[in-house]
Motif scaffolding. Structure first.
Motif, PDB file in Angstrom:
ATOM      1  N   UNK A 116      70.684  27.876  42.556  1.00  0.00           N
ATOM      2  CA  UNK A 116      69.857  28.268  41.416  1.00  0.00           C
ATOM      3  C   UNK A 116      68.615  29.036  41.866  1.00  0.00           C
ATOM      4  N   UNK A 117      68.096  28.713  43.031  1.00  0.00           N
ATOM      5  CA  UNK A 117      66.995  29.475  43.614  1.00  0.00           C
ATOM      6  C   UNK A 117      67.446  30.914  43.890  1.00  0.00           C
ATOM      7  N   UNK A 118      68.637  31.050  44.473  1.00  0.00           N
ATOM      8  CA  UNK A 118      69.175  32.381  44.750  1.00  0.00           C
ATOM      9  C   UNK A 118      69.409  33.166  43.462  1.00  0.00           C
ATOM     10  N   UNK A 119      69.899  32.498  42.434  1.00  0.00           N
ATOM     11  CA  UNK A 119      70.111  33.153  41.140  1.00  0.00           C
ATOM     12  C   UNK A 119      68.796  33.719  40.620  1.00  0.00           C
ATOM     13  N   UNK A 122      67.777  36.772  42.716  1.00  0.00           N
ATOM     14  CA  UNK A 122      68.544  37.984  42.389  1.00  0.00           C
ATOM     15  C   UNK A 122      68.144  38.550  41.030  1.00  0.00           C
ATOM     16  N   UNK A 123      67.923  37.705  40.048  1.00  0.00           N
ATOM     17  CA  UNK A 123      67.489  38.198  38.735  1.00  0.00           C
ATOM     18  C   UNK A 123      66.153  38.932  38.860  1.00  0.00           C
ATOM     19  N   UNK A 124      65.245  38.365  39.614  1.00  0.00           N
ATOM     20  CA  UNK A 124      63.947  38.991  39.837  1.00  0.00           C
ATOM     21  C   UNK A 124      64.110  40.321  40.572  1.00  0.00           C
ATOM     22  N   UNK A 141      73.489  44.279  43.516  1.00  0.00           N
ATOM     23  CA  UNK A 141      72.689  43.072  43.286  1.00  0.00           C
ATOM     24  C   UNK A 141      73.327  42.204  42.202  1.00  0.00           C
ATOM     25  N   UNK A 142      73.868  42.829  41.174  1.00  0.00           N
ATOM     26  CA  UNK A 142      74.546  42.069  40.102  1.00  0.00           C
ATOM     27  C   UNK A 142      75.802  41.378  40.637  1.00  0.00           C
ATOM     28  N   UNK A 148      76.682  34.092  43.102  1.00  0.00           N
ATOM     29  CA  UNK A 148      75.805  32.915  43.148  1.00  0.00           C
ATOM     30  C   UNK A 148      75.973  32.066  41.884  1.00  0.00           C
ATOM     31  N   UNK A 149      76.104  32.730  40.746  1.00  0.00           N
ATOM     32  CA  UNK A 149      76.281  32.007  39.495  1.00  0.00           C
ATOM     33  C   UNK A 149      77.591  31.227  39.487  1.00  0.00           C
ATOM     34  N   UNK A 150      78.657  31.826  40.011  1.00  0.00           N
ATOM     35  CA  UNK A 150      79.950  31.118  40.075  1.00  0.00           C
ATOM     36  C   UNK A 150      79.845  29.885  40.965  1.00  0.00           C
ATOM     37  N   UNK A 151      79.189  30.037  42.119  1.00  0.00           N
ATOM     38  CA  UNK A 151      79.060  28.895  43.030  1.00  0.00           C
ATOM     39  C   UNK A 151      78.197  27.811  42.396  1.00  0.00           C
ATOM     40  N   UNK A 152      77.099  28.209  41.779  1.00  0.00           N
ATOM     41  CA  UNK A 152      76.224  27.227  41.124  1.00  0.00           C
ATOM     42  C   UNK A 152      76.979  26.487  40.023  1.00  0.00           C
TER      43      UNK A 152
END
Length: 178
Positions: A116-119, A122-124, A141-142, A148-152
């Motif tokens: 979630x930190x990585x998400x 990346x959004x930032x 980047x997307x 990352x979203x899939x893993x989270x």
């Protein structure tokens, strides 16, 4: 005339912030790789977790390559010091859970937080790229953001499953920690 100067200065500032963000995400991916490698070495009784960690390690390596290409396109080098420090942090974080009797649970919780930190990072960074006019980097980047979203999501969906398996193993006297 002063406003034109301010605009150029403002754009330089945004470009500089974007470049710093790219270097930061590069270091973050190196930390992620260290965490994943250490956990993969130790996971024994949770094959579904081991499989996802290996898959995400491959994704992490690809993410790092994407970031390397962005840095190259920007004519910048990665921050070696930042990379070394974050790799060390990744190793220390992974090793910190090793002596715990519930290592698999602690790693699962930490992985949930880290993904979630990585998400958020990346959004930032995508927002920075857009503001800096570096939209050619947004698709890469997307792609990393989606991985990352899939893993989270997988971790979030499996906290209870991993916990139940841990409890079952503990109750039956089997090795459950990892």
């Amino acid at each position: 005339m002063a406003s034109g100067t301010t605009g150029a200065s403002s754009n330089d500032t945004v470009q500089s912030i974007f470049l710093t963000g790219v270097k930061n995400i590069h270091a973050l991916e190196k930390e992620a790789r260290q965490l994943l490698e250490r956990q993969i070495e130790r996971v024994q009784n949770y094959p579904e977790m081991g499989q996802m960690l290996r898959k995400h390690l491959d994704e992490t390596n690809q993410q790092e390559e994407r970031i390397d290409r962005i840095l190259e396109a920007l004519g910048a080098d990665r921050s070696v010091l930042k990379d070394v420090v974050t790799q060390l942090m990744g190793n220390m974080a992974a090793v910190a859970h090793a002596p715990a009797g519930d290592e698999i649970l602690k790693n699962t919780f930490a992985n949930n937080a880290f993904e979630n930190y990585e998400i958020a990072a990346y959004k930032s960074l995508i927002t920075m790229a857009e503001a800096a006019g570096q939209t050619q980097h947004v698709p890469a980047l997307r792609q990393s953001l989606q991985e990352e979203q899939r893993m989270a999501q997988w971790i979030a969906d499996n906290v209870e499953t991993i916990t139940r398996k841990y409890l079952e193993r503990e109750q039956s006297g089997q090795k459950a920690d990892r």
